[in-house]
Design an enzyme around this catalytic site. Sequence first.
Site, PDB file in Angstrom:
ATOM      1  CD  GLN A 359      -3.012   0.678   0.043  1.00 47.92           C
ATOM      2  OE1 GLN A 359      -3.157  -0.459  -0.389  1.00 47.92           O
ATOM      3  NE2 GLN A 359      -3.619   1.731  -0.472  1.00 47.92           N
ATOM      4  CD  GLU A 386       6.998 -26.236  11.016  1.00 47.84           C
ATOM      5  OE1 GLU A 386       6.984 -26.427  12.240  1.00 47.84           O
ATOM      6  OE2 GLU A 386       7.673 -26.908  10.219  1.00 47.84           O
TER       7      GLU A 386
HETATM    8  C1  LIG Z   1       4.929 -24.549   1.309  1.00 46.28           C
HETATM    9  C2  LIG Z   1       4.535 -25.631   2.239  1.00 46.28           C
HETATM   10  C3  LIG Z   1       5.505 -26.399   2.857  1.00 46.28           C
HETATM   11  C4  LIG Z   1       5.131 -27.438   3.714  1.00 46.28           C
HETATM   12  N1  LIG Z   1       6.107 -28.242   4.257  1.00 46.28           N
HETATM   13  C5  LIG Z   1       5.729 -29.353   4.948  1.00 46.28           C
HETATM   14  C6  LIG Z   1       6.708 -30.305   5.362  1.00 46.28           C
HETATM   15  O1  LIG Z   1       7.921 -30.130   5.132  1.00 46.28           O
HETATM   16  N2  LIG Z   1       6.296 -31.426   5.996  1.00 46.28           N
HETATM   17  C7  LIG Z   1       4.980 -31.656   6.266  1.00 46.28           C
HETATM   18  O2  LIG Z   1       4.684 -32.683   6.844  1.00 46.28           O
HETATM   19  N3  LIG Z   1       4.030 -30.776   5.883  1.00 46.28           N
HETATM   20  C8  LIG Z   1       4.375 -29.632   5.224  1.00 46.28           C
HETATM   21  N4  LIG Z   1       3.422 -28.741   4.810  1.00 46.28           N
HETATM   22  C9  LIG Z   1       2.010 -29.027   5.078  1.00 46.28           C
HETATM   23  C10 LIG Z   1       1.381 -28.076   6.072  1.00 46.28           C
HETATM   24  O3  LIG Z   1       1.866 -28.334   7.354  1.00 46.28           O
HETATM   25  C11 LIG Z   1      -0.146 -28.236   5.930  1.00 46.28           C
HETATM   26  O4  LIG Z   1      -0.517 -27.648   4.705  1.00 46.28           O
HETATM   27  C12 LIG Z   1      -0.875 -27.594   7.084  1.00 46.28           C
HETATM   28  O5  LIG Z   1      -0.660 -28.329   8.250  1.00 46.28           O
HETATM   29  C13 LIG Z   1      -2.375 -27.492   6.826  1.00 46.28           C
HETATM   30  O6  LIG Z   1      -2.903 -28.701   6.418  1.00 46.28           O
HETATM   31  P1  LIG Z   1      -3.860 -28.773   5.133  1.00 46.28           P
HETATM   32  O7  LIG Z   1      -3.155 -28.064   4.040  1.00 46.28           O
HETATM   33  O8  LIG Z   1      -4.264 -30.177   4.939  1.00 46.28           O
HETATM   34  O9  LIG Z   1      -5.119 -27.903   5.526  1.00 46.28           O
HETATM   35  P2  LIG Z   1      -6.411 -28.414   6.321  1.00 46.28           P
HETATM   36  O10 LIG Z   1      -5.990 -29.118   7.548  1.00 46.28           O
HETATM   37  O11 LIG Z   1      -7.308 -29.120   5.377  1.00 46.28           O
HETATM   38  O12 LIG Z   1      -7.061 -27.041   6.723  1.00 46.28           O
HETATM   39  C14 LIG Z   1      -7.824 -26.256   5.813  1.00 46.28           C
HETATM   40  C15 LIG Z   1      -8.422 -25.083   6.586  1.00 46.28           C
HETATM   41  O13 LIG Z   1      -9.276 -25.585   7.628  1.00 46.28           O
HETATM   42  C16 LIG Z   1      -8.832 -25.099   8.884  1.00 46.28           C
HETATM   43  N5  LIG Z   1      -9.049 -26.147   9.896  1.00 46.28           N
HETATM   44  C17 LIG Z   1      -8.695 -27.463   9.840  1.00 46.28           C
HETATM   45  N6  LIG Z   1      -9.040 -28.093  10.973  1.00 46.28           N
HETATM   46  C18 LIG Z   1      -9.595 -27.158  11.787  1.00 46.28           C
HETATM   47  C19 LIG Z   1     -10.146 -27.186  13.106  1.00 46.28           C
HETATM   48  N7  LIG Z   1     -10.164 -28.300  13.838  1.00 46.28           N
HETATM   49  N8  LIG Z   1     -10.626 -26.032  13.623  1.00 46.28           N
HETATM   50  C20 LIG Z   1     -10.623 -24.895  12.881  1.00 46.28           C
HETATM   51  N9  LIG Z   1     -10.108 -24.802  11.643  1.00 46.28           N
HETATM   52  C21 LIG Z   1      -9.610 -25.923  11.100  1.00 46.28           C
HETATM   53  C22 LIG Z   1      -7.357 -24.784   8.700  1.00 46.28           C
HETATM   54  O14 LIG Z   1      -6.893 -23.840   9.651  1.00 46.28           O
HETATM   55  C23 LIG Z   1      -7.347 -24.240   7.283  1.00 46.28           C
HETATM   56  O15 LIG Z   1      -7.724 -22.901   7.285  1.00 46.28           O
HETATM   57  C24 LIG Z   1       3.758 -27.674   3.984  1.00 46.28           C
HETATM   58  C25 LIG Z   1       2.792 -26.879   3.381  1.00 46.28           C
HETATM   59  C26 LIG Z   1       3.149 -25.885   2.508  1.00 46.28           C
HETATM   60  C27 LIG Z   1       2.079 -25.072   1.841  1.00 46.28           C
END
Ligand SMILES: Cc1cc2nc3c(=O)[nH]c(=O)nc-3n(C[C@H](O)[C@H](O)[C@H](O)COP(=O)(O)OP(=O)(O)OC[C@H]3O[C@@H](n4cnc5c(N)ncnc54)[C@H](O)[C@@H]3O)c2cc1C
Length: 406
Positions: A359, A386
């Site tokens: 911005q 994380e």
């Molecule tokens: C660039 C990148 C690097 C990564 N590196 C690693 C890695 O090295 N190793 C590894 O193991 N993982 C890794 N991850 C995975 C990352 O930890 C997950 O993407 C993250 O934990 C979220 O899980 P998900 O994407 O399945 O989202 P989901 O769990 O499906 O969540 C989707 C949405 O729902 C919300 N939500 C889910 N459950 C609840 C609840 N109980 N209450 C309220 N809200 C909720 C979440 O906050 C989010 O907004 C990486 C991800 C990215 C994008």
Amino acid sequence: MTDFSMKLNEDQLTLQKWVHDFAENVVRPAGEEWDEKEEFPYPIVEQAKEIGLYSWEFMAEAMMNDPTGLSMPIAIEELFWGDAGIGMAIMGSGLAAAGIASSATPEQLMEWVPQCYENADTGKLALGAFCASEPDAGSDVGGYRTSAKYDEKTDEWVLNGTKAWITNGGISDIHVVVAVVDPELGSKGHASFVVPPGTKGLSQGQKYKKHGIRASHTAEVVLDDVRVPGRCLLGGKEKLDERIARVRRGEKGNSQAAMQTFEATRPAVGAQALGVARAAYEYSLEYAKEREAFGRKIIMNQSIAFMLADMATEIEASRLLIYRAAWLGKNKGFKNAEGSMAKLKAARTATWVTERAIQILGGYGYTREYPVERWHRDAKIHDIFEGTEQIQQLVISRAISDLRIE
Ligand SMILES: Cc1cc2nc3c(=O)[nH]c(=O)nc-3n(C[C@H](O)[C@H](O)[C@H](O)COP(=O)(O)OP(=O)(O)OC[C@H]3O[C@@H](n4cnc5c(N)ncnc54)[C@H](O)[C@@H]3O)c2cc1C
């Protein structure tokens, strides 16, 4: 226990300057190029290895030998101030190292952690990956499906499944894989395995095209009948069998210790976000002092100056929470999920500050000619990985209420 202080000691100031110089001279100038390429920045990580920043010795020194716990966040803030994508490429192997350290025997620790950074025979650069998340289960760790079955005849474990979003996935020498050994026990039926270099059956699936931190490699890891020797089960079979038996008897596990471990890693992730936020704040402050509109510097408008004042305040507040959480983590003093609070606050601050920086730069800020656009894309990941923003809120709300909030 050492006292908590925001005043850095001589060693910490030296560390801060050392990492800052590398970030300023090597990392920052390379940020745009590797973001555009969307490739792992091997030459930069090699340089980090040459100076000792990319090494298990550095990680061990920063994590274990500072009784205040502040060394790691100090180093990470500077590195990510340089560039978050490259910062993640340098720090990504640390996820694997931490995954090993959290459950390995001392012998396993000494065998596998160094191999996340350097090939034992050639001395060449090596990488590590921590593979927990799956396509259908990220936050919901109880939903993992990757299985580990024990083959008594050969004393081997056989791993099958697909891991998603894995930093350094498929390009690493060491993959640490979290797998289900007892499907009836949900997240309590998991164990972690090291998949050694060159093991058959492990391959990279799709490489993700990302919004930000594009220099960091993120990909699926496919495990197809991957056989690893019994010694690759972190912590060993005896300990696993004991733990499973305890859970089956309905005895309480050591959830307090597990909570402390998770909380202790979160200040470092907060420090990543803090580095990005500070970069964008400093850049937009300088810009506001230079740019003129309506015959005056734009910073002379309260609306711009107050925005910068709020950005500075949020950054300082984040650093305070991060340092406090790092210190509490080192001194086993967590009470109300202070590690989660620090990560939640710093991630939100980075996303907000980098958006405000765009911005302040106006049209220029929206172009790729200026770095704040990239920093905004980079910042957002901290609200997601994380432990997402909502998962941090869940952890904090449970800690402050002592209730099982869903
Ligand atoms: C660039 C990148 C690097 C990564 N590196 C690693 C890695 O090295 N190793 C590894 O193991 N993982 C890794 N991850 C995975 C990352 O930890 C997950 O993407 C993250 O934990 C979220 O899980 P998900 O994407 O399945 O989202 P989901 O769990 O499906 O969540 C989707 C949405 O729902 C919300 N939500 C889910 N459950 C609840 C609840 N109980 N209450 C309220 N809200 C909720 C979440 O906050 C989010 O907004 C990486 C991800 C990215 C994008």
